[in-house]
Write a protein that holds these residues in place. Structure first.
Motif, PDB file in Angstrom:
ATOM      1  N   VAL A   1       0.847  -1.191   0.000  1.00  0.00           N
ATOM      2  CA  VAL A   1       0.000   0.000   0.000  1.00  0.00           C
ATOM      3  C   VAL A   1       0.886   1.246   0.000  1.00  0.00           C
ATOM      4  CG1 VAL A   1      -1.722   1.267   1.380  1.00  0.00           C
ATOM      5  CG2 VAL A   1      -1.798  -1.233   1.280  1.00  0.00           C
ATOM      6  N   VAL A   2       0.544   2.216  -0.856  1.00  0.00           N
ATOM      7  CA  VAL A   2       1.254   3.498  -0.862  1.00  0.00           C
ATOM      8  C   VAL A   2       0.302   4.551  -0.298  1.00  0.00           C
ATOM      9  CG1 VAL A   2       2.246   5.290  -2.356  1.00  0.00           C
ATOM     10  CG2 VAL A   2       2.841   2.885  -2.724  1.00  0.00           C
ATOM     11  N   LEU A   3       0.838   5.424   0.553  1.00  0.00           N
ATOM     12  CA  LEU A   3       0.022   6.440   1.221  1.00  0.00           C
ATOM     13  C   LEU A   3       0.160   7.801   0.554  1.00  0.00           C
ATOM     14  CD1 LEU A   3       0.805   5.557   4.971  1.00  0.00           C
ATOM     15  CD2 LEU A   3      -0.948   4.576   3.460  1.00  0.00           C
ATOM     16  N   ASN A   4      -0.880   8.592   0.667  1.00  0.00           N
ATOM     17  CA  ASN A   4      -0.830   9.958   0.156  1.00  0.00           C
ATOM     18  C   ASN A   4      -0.072  10.859   1.133  1.00  0.00           C
ATOM     19  OD1 ASN A   4      -1.444  12.104  -1.602  1.00  0.00           O
ATOM     20  ND2 ASN A   4      -3.168  12.731  -0.305  1.00  0.00           N
ATOM     21  N   ASP A   5       0.494  11.912   0.616  1.00  0.00           N
ATOM     22  CA  ASP A   5       1.035  12.990   1.451  1.00  0.00           C
ATOM     23  C   ASP A   5       0.916  14.274   0.651  1.00  0.00           C
ATOM     24  OD1 ASP A   5       3.707  13.771   0.094  1.00  0.00           O
ATOM     25  OD2 ASP A   5       3.869  11.598   0.256  1.00  0.00           O
ATOM     26  N   ASP A   6       1.231  15.414   1.294  1.00  0.00           N
ATOM     27  CA  ASP A   6       1.022  16.702   0.622  1.00  0.00           C
ATOM     28  C   ASP A   6       2.228  17.176  -0.182  1.00  0.00           C
ATOM     29  OD1 ASP A   6      -1.501  16.853   1.677  1.00  0.00           O
ATOM     30  OD2 ASP A   6      -0.893  18.053   3.425  1.00  0.00           O
ATOM     31  N   TYR A   7       3.328  16.435  -0.134  1.00  0.00           N
ATOM     32  CA  TYR A   7       4.583  16.972  -0.690  1.00  0.00           C
ATOM     33  C   TYR A   7       5.171  16.209  -1.875  1.00  0.00           C
ATOM     34  CZ  TYR A   7       4.149  19.248   3.816  1.00  0.00           C
ATOM     35  OH  TYR A   7       3.650  19.958   4.877  1.00  0.00           O
ATOM     36  N   THR A   8       4.995  14.889  -1.895  1.00  0.00           N
ATOM     37  CA  THR A   8       5.606  14.113  -2.984  1.00  0.00           C
ATOM     38  C   THR A   8       4.928  14.487  -4.308  1.00  0.00           C
ATOM     39  OG1 THR A   8       5.989  12.304  -1.443  1.00  0.00           O
ATOM     40  CG2 THR A   8       6.162  11.782  -3.790  1.00  0.00           C
ATOM     41  N   PRO A   9       5.710  14.823  -5.335  1.00  0.00           N
ATOM     42  CA  PRO A   9       5.093  15.185  -6.627  1.00  0.00           C
ATOM     43  C   PRO A   9       4.365  13.993  -7.256  1.00  0.00           C
ATOM     44  CG  PRO A   9       7.428  15.825  -6.555  1.00  0.00           C
ATOM     45  CD  PRO A   9       7.175  14.956  -5.360  1.00  0.00           C
ATOM     46  N   MET A  10       3.225  14.277  -7.872  1.00  0.00           N
ATOM     47  CA  MET A  10       2.442  13.230  -8.550  1.00  0.00           C
ATOM     48  C   MET A  10       3.297  12.457  -9.545  1.00  0.00           C
ATOM     49  SD  MET A  10      -1.228  14.970  -9.287  1.00  0.00           S
ATOM     50  CE  MET A  10      -2.365  15.350  -7.979  1.00  0.00           C
ATOM     51  N   GLU A  11       4.115  13.200 -10.289  1.00  0.00           N
ATOM     52  CA  GLU A  11       4.936  12.576 -11.327  1.00  0.00           C
ATOM     53  C   GLU A  11       5.897  11.530 -10.735  1.00  0.00           C
ATOM     54  OE1 GLU A  11       4.662  12.558 -14.535  1.00  0.00           O
ATOM     55  OE2 GLU A  11       6.430  11.269 -14.642  1.00  0.00           O
ATOM     56  N   PHE A  12       6.430  11.841  -9.555  1.00  0.00           N
ATOM     57  CA  PHE A  12       7.348  10.900  -8.904  1.00  0.00           C
ATOM     58  C   PHE A  12       6.606   9.617  -8.509  1.00  0.00           C
ATOM     59  CE2 PHE A  12       9.464   9.032  -5.232  1.00  0.00           C
ATOM     60  CZ  PHE A  12      10.749   8.865  -5.747  1.00  0.00           C
ATOM     61  N   VAL A  13       5.397   9.756  -7.988  1.00  0.00           N
ATOM     62  CA  VAL A  13       4.617   8.580  -7.569  1.00  0.00           C
ATOM     63  C   VAL A  13       4.299   7.711  -8.793  1.00  0.00           C
ATOM     64  CG1 VAL A  13       2.516   7.790  -6.406  1.00  0.00           C
ATOM     65  CG2 VAL A  13       3.660   9.867  -5.619  1.00  0.00           C
ATOM     66  N   VAL A  14       3.924   8.351  -9.891  1.00  0.00           N
ATOM     67  CA  VAL A  14       3.631   7.603 -11.132  1.00  0.00           C
ATOM     68  C   VAL A  14       4.875   6.827 -11.562  1.00  0.00           C
ATOM     69  CG1 VAL A  14       3.051   7.825 -13.587  1.00  0.00           C
ATOM     70  CG2 VAL A  14       1.819   9.199 -11.892  1.00  0.00           C
TER      71      VAL A  14
ATOM     72  N   ILE B   1      -3.644   4.650 -10.417  1.00  0.00           N
ATOM     73  CA  ILE B   1      -3.366   4.250  -9.028  1.00  0.00           C
ATOM     74  C   ILE B   1      -2.934   5.476  -8.215  1.00  0.00           C
ATOM     75  CG2 ILE B   1      -1.897   2.820  -7.524  1.00  0.00           C
ATOM     76  CD1 ILE B   1      -1.796   0.751  -9.831  1.00  0.00           C
ATOM     77  N   MET B   2      -2.056   6.301  -8.809  1.00  0.00           N
ATOM     78  CA  MET B   2      -1.583   7.505  -8.107  1.00  0.00           C
ATOM     79  C   MET B   2      -2.769   8.420  -7.763  1.00  0.00           C
ATOM     80  SD  MET B   2      -1.065  10.938  -8.460  1.00  0.00           S
ATOM     81  CE  MET B   2      -1.108  11.221 -10.232  1.00  0.00           C
ATOM     82  N   LEU B   3      -3.686   8.601  -8.727  1.00  0.00           N
ATOM     83  CA  LEU B   3      -4.837   9.485  -8.488  1.00  0.00           C
ATOM     84  C   LEU B   3      -5.764   8.906  -7.408  1.00  0.00           C
ATOM     85  CD1 LEU B   3      -5.679  10.762 -12.085  1.00  0.00           C
ATOM     86  CD2 LEU B   3      -4.803  12.096 -10.145  1.00  0.00           C
TER      87      LEU B   3
ATOM     88  N   PRO C   1       8.753  12.492   1.160  1.00  0.00           N
ATOM     89  CA  PRO C   1       8.291  11.774   2.370  1.00  0.00           C
ATOM     90  C   PRO C   1       7.358  10.589   2.073  1.00  0.00           C
ATOM     91  CG  PRO C   1       6.968  13.753   2.053  1.00  0.00           C
ATOM     92  CD  PRO C   1       7.966  13.726   0.912  1.00  0.00           C
ATOM     93  N   LEU C   2       7.267  10.171   0.817  1.00  0.00           N
ATOM     94  CA  LEU C   2       6.360   9.099   0.398  1.00  0.00           C
ATOM     95  C   LEU C   2       6.458   7.879   1.332  1.00  0.00           C
ATOM     96  CD1 LEU C   2       4.402   8.275  -1.917  1.00  0.00           C
ATOM     97  CD2 LEU C   2       6.371   7.219  -3.036  1.00  0.00           C
ATOM     98  N   GLN C   3       5.298   7.369   1.726  1.00  0.00           N
ATOM     99  CA  GLN C   3       5.277   6.209   2.625  1.00  0.00           C
ATOM    100  C   GLN C   3       4.618   5.012   1.963  1.00  0.00           C
ATOM    101  OE1 GLN C   3       4.758   6.471   6.855  1.00  0.00           O
ATOM    102  NE2 GLN C   3       4.091   8.594   6.582  1.00  0.00           N
TER     103      GLN C   3
HETATM  104  N1  TYC Z   1      -0.847  14.460  -2.876  1.00  0.00           N
HETATM  105  C1  TYC Z   1       0.340  14.660  -3.670  1.00  0.00           C
HETATM  106  C2  TYC Z   1       0.310  16.024  -4.331  1.00  0.00           C
HETATM  107  O1  TYC Z   1      -0.736  16.631  -4.438  1.00  0.00           O
HETATM  108  C3  TYC Z   1       0.495  13.612  -4.739  1.00  0.00           C
HETATM  109  C4  TYC Z   1       0.679  12.238  -4.182  1.00  0.00           C
HETATM  110  C5  TYC Z   1      -0.035  11.179  -4.714  1.00  0.00           C
HETATM  111  C6  TYC Z   1       1.562  12.015  -3.126  1.00  0.00           C
HETATM  112  C7  TYC Z   1       0.130   9.907  -4.213  1.00  0.00           C
HETATM  113  C8  TYC Z   1       1.731  10.724  -2.614  1.00  0.00           C
HETATM  114  O2  TYC Z   1       1.205   8.417  -2.700  1.00  0.00           O
HETATM  115  C9  TYC Z   1       1.012   9.692  -3.166  1.00  0.00           C
HETATM  116  N2  TYC Z   1       1.455  16.468  -4.795  1.00  0.00           N
END
Ligand code: TYC
Length: 125
Positions: free
Chosen positions: A49-62, A79-81, A116-118
């Motif tokens: 499972v990957v968790l959301n956070d406010d800092y990791t860029p969407m592109e990096f998660v993809v 999946i990222m969305l 900080p992606l978890q």
């Molecule tokens: N919420 C992040 C943003 O708006 C994007 C994001 C998506 C971060 C998925 C982590 O697992 C994640 N930049």
């Protein structure tokens, strides 16, 4: 001089070999074989499972989902969305060891890039 084994080596029963109750012979002399339930359970599986956070860029998660979970760009983006909107998302289901390796790989890649992606693994069922 060559020596030959007199008996073939004993092969242990494979876990998938069915076991039968001791034979019963009915009055008519018919042998009835009753199959016993399988003793081996399938291995416990783990979802990563990957968790959301406010800092990791969407592109990096993809990119991480594509690279470590072998998803195409479109699936990785979906999946990222889902993670972005729901707070978490499943990237794959694996055996315990493989799931732990995926968690380490994702965490290491994130730290290397200062994000900080978890990521965690949890047993299924
Ligand atoms: N919420 C992040 C943003 O708006 C994007 C994001 C998506 C971060 C998925 C982590 O697992 C994640 N930049």
């Amino acid at each position: 001089m060559k020596f030959m084994a007199t008996k073939p080596p004993k092969t242990p029963a494979s876990p998938s070999t069915p076991t039968y109750k001791p034979q019963k012979v009915d009055d008519g002399g018919t042998v009835v074989l009753e199959r016993l339930p399988q003793k081996t359970k399938p291995p416990q599986m783990y979802q990563v499972v990957v968790l959301n956070d406010d800092y990791t860029p969407m592109e990096f998660v993809v990119m991480v989902i594509q690279e470590f979970f072998n998803k195409d760009r479109e699936t990785a983006t979906q999946i990222m969305l889902k993670i972005h909107l729901d707070g978490k998302g499943v990237c794959g289901v694996f055996s315990k060891d493989v799931a732990a390796t995926k968690v380490d790989q994702v965490t290491e890649a994130a730290r290397k890039h200062g994000h900080p992606l978890q990521c965690l693994s949890e047993p299924l069922e």
